[in-house]
Each structure stands twice: as structure tokens, then as C-alpha cells.
Enzyme design. Structure first.
Site, PDB file in Angstrom:
ATOM      1  N   LYS A  49      14.938 -54.445  87.176  1.00  0.00           N
ATOM      2  CA  LYS A  49      14.559 -55.865  87.255  1.00  0.00           C
ATOM      3  C   LYS A  49      15.398 -56.591  88.305  1.00  0.00           C
ATOM      4  CE  LYS A  49      12.674 -55.845  82.667  1.00  0.00           C
ATOM      5  NZ  LYS A  49      12.984 -55.738  81.246  1.00  0.00           N
ATOM      6  N   GLN A  93      16.611 -58.336  76.941  1.00  0.00           N
ATOM      7  CA  GLN A  93      16.106 -56.968  76.867  1.00  0.00           C
ATOM      8  C   GLN A  93      16.119 -56.469  75.425  1.00  0.00           C
ATOM      9  OE1 GLN A  93      14.848 -55.377  79.597  1.00  0.00           O
ATOM     10  NE2 GLN A  93      14.239 -53.677  78.299  1.00  0.00           N
ATOM     11  N   ASP A 116       8.763 -63.281  79.504  1.00  0.00           N
ATOM     12  CA  ASP A 116       8.315 -62.065  78.810  1.00  0.00           C
ATOM     13  C   ASP A 116       7.046 -62.337  77.995  1.00  0.00           C
ATOM     14  OD1 ASP A 116       9.435 -59.539  78.984  1.00  0.00           O
ATOM     15  OD2 ASP A 116      11.174 -60.035  77.738  1.00  0.00           O
TER      16      ASP A 116
HETATM   17  N1  GUN Z   1      11.973 -53.567  76.004  1.00  0.00           N
HETATM   18  C1  GUN Z   1      10.947 -52.747  76.329  1.00  0.00           C
HETATM   19  N2  GUN Z   1      10.055 -53.410  77.071  1.00  0.00           N
HETATM   20  C2  GUN Z   1      10.507 -54.661  77.201  1.00  0.00           C
HETATM   21  C3  GUN Z   1      10.020 -55.816  77.876  1.00  0.00           C
HETATM   22  O1  GUN Z   1       8.954 -55.836  78.493  1.00  0.00           O
HETATM   23  N3  GUN Z   1      10.790 -56.918  77.788  1.00  0.00           N
HETATM   24  C4  GUN Z   1      11.947 -56.941  77.092  1.00  0.00           C
HETATM   25  N4  GUN Z   1      12.609 -58.072  77.037  1.00  0.00           N
HETATM   26  N5  GUN Z   1      12.426 -55.902  76.475  1.00  0.00           N
HETATM   27  C5  GUN Z   1      11.705 -54.770  76.529  1.00  0.00           C
END
Ligand code: GUN
Length: 279
Positions: A49, A93, A116
Site C-alpha cells: 500500500k 489493517q 476501506d
Molecule cells: N485484511 C485483508 N484484506 C484487507 C483489506 O482490504 N483491508 C484491511 N483493512 N484489512 C484487510
């Protein structure tokens, strides 16, 4: 042999467009990424990211918190970020360490910065067809379908998986596009039979080879959302890709399918947030 739905190439295109639009803003979009603890997979996601933000010319700020962080401390940080004018998106996350209530944490994120799309406000907006942030993975899947001219209208769309992050929102998005949607899951007794009726099959379970070639209707479109590791430690999806590609008319590979699009749509959501905030 199926058309390979190239999510990697489309993600590159999406990010180039995002970068161009971001450059025309007075202030660059800012994304805050929070990671708690030492989950190695989360570490990999968070690193990528950061790279995506660099590619798009965004401000990116990472908060790596220790495993022992309390829920109150985490929510405190989120509230600070909610108030910062240079931050347009906040991503925490998942999964979070045991003892931290994930729902409480997601609820603390300002829905207007919830890039998200996991806040109940955005989930609710999706359900009733109002504007809000779309969760990145199902949003990315819809972009792949559009890019390749695959219209869910009138199609039987079978979504295997019912998670809040993928299965449920994916089903709603396909429904909004006039697909006839069936949601299956681990307790669906006749999974193969149902999948075989799908014109568009979305696999989002997280189990290697749960979708075998005999479960696919010849000519169906197959979207594999999963990121699993097989016995040899190789990244793979839910679908037996080697055999499925001879039955399907179009299929996403793993890696190089949905995964890169999830990341690209996070950048898109952050851009949209910055654009809204800057009027
Ligand atoms: N963990 C697995 N996929 C994701 C996601 O798309 N966003 C977040 N925040 N955590 C994750």
C-alpha cells in the site's frame, strides 16, 4: 482456452488515472495505514500500500503499533487521524490482535475517511444504493467485469463466500447491476450443483481448489478473489485454475487478477475522498 482477465494491467491503468487526477488537486491525497502486531501477511499488504501511494503521488503515513496496543490506544490514534486535514483515508489493517474489538475500531473511523468501505455507514449505503465508499475488492471485481464488457444484467451470478469484506458486498453490487444473485457458503450442501448454474462465478472462500473444473458451466466467467498458499507455499486462489481455464470463457489468475485491483481501488477511494474534501 479462456480469456485471462488481466487485473494487473487494469490496476496499472487505474493507478495512472488516479495519479493524473491527484496531480490536479491543490493538496495531494493522504492515506494513513495502521498496522497492529506482527502478522507477516499484513506486513506485506501494508508495504504494498505504501508503494501504491508513492506511485500515485499520495502522502502516505504508516503507524506500526506493537502487539500489546490496547483498543483504547488504537481508537485514540484513529480519532486524531479523523481530525487531521491532510489525511483523506484511514485504513486499519485486519486482522487485529486478540483482545481488540474489530467492530469498535472500524466504527471509530470517520465514515468520510473510511476508504476501506468497512464502516457500517458505508456498508448500509451500499445496501440501499446510496453513495459511499465501496469495499475495494468487490469494487475491483466490478471494474474487471466492466473492462472486459461482461455485463451481470440478466446473468446468474453465484458468489461463494459471505464475508463482510467480500462476499456480502460483492453480491449487492452484482444485484445492483441487475444480476440474479445466489450466495453460497461452507454450509451450502450442493455447492457444485449451484456453481454449475452460474454464468458469473465469484469464489471468495479462502480454500485451495474448493472450486474444481466440474463445478463450472462451460463458458462461464470465473472470478477468483482468494489469496491462499498451496502445499508448496505458492500463492493460489480457490479455483483449480489449470483445469478451470479450459472450461470457463474468462477467468482471473492468482496472482495478477483481483489482488492488484483491490489495491488500485484503495487508491481510487482515497482520491475520491480527497476530491470531496477539497470541494
Ligand atoms: N485484511 C485483508 N484484506 C484487507 C483489506 O482490504 N483491508 C484491511 N483493512 N484489512 C484487510
Amino acid at each position: 482456452m479462456a480469456t485471462i482477465l488481466d487485473g494487473k494491467a487494469l490496476a496499472k491503468k487505474v493507478k495512472e488515472e488516479v495519479k493524473k487526477e491527484a496531480a490536479s488537486l491543490e493538496r495531494v491525497p493522504g492515506l494513513a495505514v495502521i498496522i497492529v502486531g506482527n502478522n507477516p501477511a499484513s506486513r506485506v499488504y501494508v508495504n504494498s500500500k505504501r508503494r501504491d501511494c508513492e506511485e500515485c503521488g499520495f502522502l502516505s503515513e504508516e503507524f506500526a503499533l506493537p502487539e500489546e496496543t490496547t483498543e483504547a490506544e488504537l481508537i485514540d490514534l484513529i480519532q486524531t487521524l479523523n481530525g487531521r486535514a491532510d489525511i483523506d483515508g484511514i485504513l486499519c489493517q485486519l486482522p487485529l490482535p486478540d483482545g481488540i474489538n474489530e467492530e469498535a475500531v472500524l466504527m471509530a473511523i470517520d465514515p468520510e475517511k473510511d476508504v476501506d468501505g468497512f464502516h457500517p455507514m458505508n456498508m448500509g449505503a451500499l445496501l440501499i444504493g446510496k453513495d459511499g465508499f465501496l469495499p475495494c475488492t468487490p469494487y475491483g471485481v466490478m471494474q474487471i467485469l466492466d473492462e472486459y464488457g461482461i455485463d451481470p444484467k440478466g446473468k446468474h451470478c453465484v458468489v461463494v463466500g459471505r464475508s463482510n469484506i467480500v462476499g456480502k458486498p460483492q453480491s449487492i453490487l452484482l444485484l445492483q447491476r441487475h444480476g440474479t444473485v445466489t450466495i453460497c457458503h461452507s454450509r451450502t450442501p450442493n455447492l457444485g450443483e449451484v456453481c454449475r448454474t452460474a454464468d458469473i462465478l465469484v469464489a471468495a472462500v479462502g480454500k485451495v481448489n474448493i472450486i474444481t473444473a466440474d463445478m463450472i458451466k462451460p463458458g462461464a466467467v470465473v472470478i477468483d478473489v482468494a489469496m491462499n498458499h498451496n502445499d508448496e507455499g505458492k500463492l493460489c486462489g480457490d479455483v483449480d485454475y489449470a483445469k478451470a481455464k479450459d472450461v470457463a470463457s474468462a477467468i482471473t489468475p492468482v496472482p495478477g487478477g483481483v489482488g492488484p485491483m483491490t489495491r488500485a481501488m484503495l487508491m481510487k477511494n482515497t482520491l475520491l475522498s480527497a476530491q470531496k474534501r477539497q470541494g
